[in-house]
Design a protein around this motif. Structure first.
Motif, mmCIF file in Angstrom:
data_model
loop_
_atom_site.group_PDB
_atom_site.id
_atom_site.type_symbol
_atom_site.label_atom_id
_atom_site.label_comp_id
_atom_site.label_asym_id
_atom_site.label_seq_id
_atom_site.Cartn_x
_atom_site.Cartn_y
_atom_site.Cartn_z
ATOM 1 N N ASP A 206 40.200 67.239 31.105
ATOM 2 C CA ASP A 206 41.141 68.072 30.339
ATOM 3 C C ASP A 206 41.875 69.065 31.234
ATOM 4 O OD1 ASP A 206 40.324 66.783 28.084
ATOM 5 O OD2 ASP A 206 39.042 68.400 27.337
ATOM 6 N N GLY A 207 41.428 69.220 32.457
ATOM 7 C CA GLY A 207 42.005 70.236 33.343
ATOM 8 C C GLY A 207 43.003 69.654 34.330
ATOM 9 N N ASP B 215 29.950 67.540 29.323
ATOM 10 C CA ASP B 215 30.739 68.756 29.426
ATOM 11 C C ASP B 215 31.541 68.772 30.737
ATOM 12 O OD1 ASP B 215 31.388 71.133 28.193
ATOM 13 O OD2 ASP B 215 30.148 72.247 29.638
ATOM 14 N N HIS B 216 30.872 68.432 31.826
ATOM 15 C CA HIS B 216 31.506 68.398 33.142
ATOM 16 C C HIS B 216 32.660 67.387 33.155
ATOM 17 C CE1 HIS B 216 30.991 67.380 37.719
ATOM 18 N NE2 HIS B 216 32.040 68.142 37.515
ATOM 19 N N LYS C 155 35.626 68.578 30.855
ATOM 20 C CA LYS C 155 36.363 69.701 31.467
ATOM 21 C C LYS C 155 37.244 69.210 32.610
ATOM 22 C CE LYS C 155 33.907 73.906 30.509
ATOM 23 N NZ LYS C 155 32.575 74.430 30.798
#
Ligand code: EAX
Length: 323
Positions: A119-120, A112-113, A116
């Motif tokens: 994608d950021g 998840d980290h 994110k």
């Protein structure tokens, strides 16, 4: 390269539809099997590109390192002998040193980290850095958290790595990390790895479950230790020679295809991670699941200087702060 092939079938199609568009066929390379998570991503890319372009763009998947290792293929993009590559960041830091920030061991907490972050804002900035080094970074995809396998002994502590000839990617951060953790790192291109393990040129290697499965490493490795010592991003890279010739509309199609590819690959990584341990055991590997990561992390941290000596620790802090 952008090939213009108006064959008989295409000419007939043009006559029928009345749209006189050229057909372009691209080659997409990667190192893993057609069934792997990269293979799934490659097929999603090509199918989406063909669909959104109304059939004017098609492509061929060149899987299993048939066009060389990841470093060779990146060079191919730069000289225009190859159009698109799905590659790990393994050799990419040799071309785009900013990307070493993603290769630091024990940096990402979990999938998840990592997703994110990529994608950021940080992922976007690093794609732009890639664009400054005679390459085009389309999107971040995924390889997975890497684990150590070997054929000598179960590894549970850094001491167990002592003296093991361990193949690493051609990546200065990874080589430094394994040297600090006590192994004898041996950088090697991926297409040479299976036979190097088989012939005992190296004792072990490190890769995610996705790759262990895709390459049947259980045929030549007895032990896998779930060290999860580093997250391995993948990236879709395009040749600037191709990209610079595209219209804005065509670039949009490539972006859409890349998004579909990333989604398909991540879904396959999720599936393989769930099946993971059982899959390795079924194929005869002894899986060491209980690993105290702290001593590995303490030693591996010295490898951060490969990146921070040049760029400082701001990016490392920013990545850690992504919630
Ligand atoms: O990108 O070289 C490696 O170990 C990579 O993980 C593999 O080529 C997939």
């Amino acid at each position: 390269m952008k090939h213009t092939i108006i064959g008989l079938a295409a000419a007939a199609a043009i006559a029928i539809s009345g749209t006189a568009q050229a057909q372009n066929n691209i080659t997409l390379g990667h190192t893993l099997s057609p069934q792997s998570h990269y293979g799934v991503g490659a097929k999603a890319f090509l199918a989406t590109l063909e669909e959104v372009s109304g059939g004017t763009w098609t492509g061929t998947e060149a899987a299993a390192g048939q066009l060389g290792g990841e470093r060779d293929m990146i060079e191919g993009l730069q000289i225009g002998s190859l159009d698109l590559v799905i590659t790990s960041t393994g050799p990419l830091g040799n071309f785009v040193p900013e990307v070493y920030s993603l290769d630091l061991p024990f940096l990402f907490r979990d999938y998840d980290h990592a997703r994110k972050t990529l994608d950021g804002e940080i992922g976007q900035e690093l794609l732009e850095s890639i664009g400054e080094h005679n390459l085009i970074g389309l999107a971040w995809s995924e390889n997975g958290f890497r684990h150590v396998t070997n054929s000598v002994r179960p590894v549970t502590t850094p001491d167990d790595l002592g003296g093991l000839k361990l193949r690493t990617m051609e990546n200065r951060v990874h080589m430094a990390a394994f040297e600090e953790m006590g192994a004898a790192p041996t950088p090697m291109a991926f297409p040479e790895l299976f036979s190097a393990l088989q012939q005992g040129v190296v004792d072990g290697q490190e890769n995610p479950i996705t790759v262990i499965k895709a390459s049947n490493f259980w045929e030549v490795q007895n032990y896998v230790s779930l060290t999860g010592h580093v997250y391995s991003p993948a990236v879709l890279l395009v040749s600037p020679l191709l990209w610079d010739g595209l219209s804005d509309e065509e670039k949009g199609w490539f972006q859409e295809a890349a998004a579909a590819s990333v989604a398909a690959t991540r879904a396959e990584v999720n599936r393989l991670e769930e099946a993971g341990v059982a899959l390795l055991q079924e194929n005869g590997m002894e899986v060491i699941t209980e690993i105290d990561k702290a001593p590995f992390r303490d030693l591996a941290e010295a490898s951060y200087s490969v990146y921070t000596d040049q760029y400082g620790s701001e990016m490392v802090d920013r990545i850690k702060a992504v919630e």
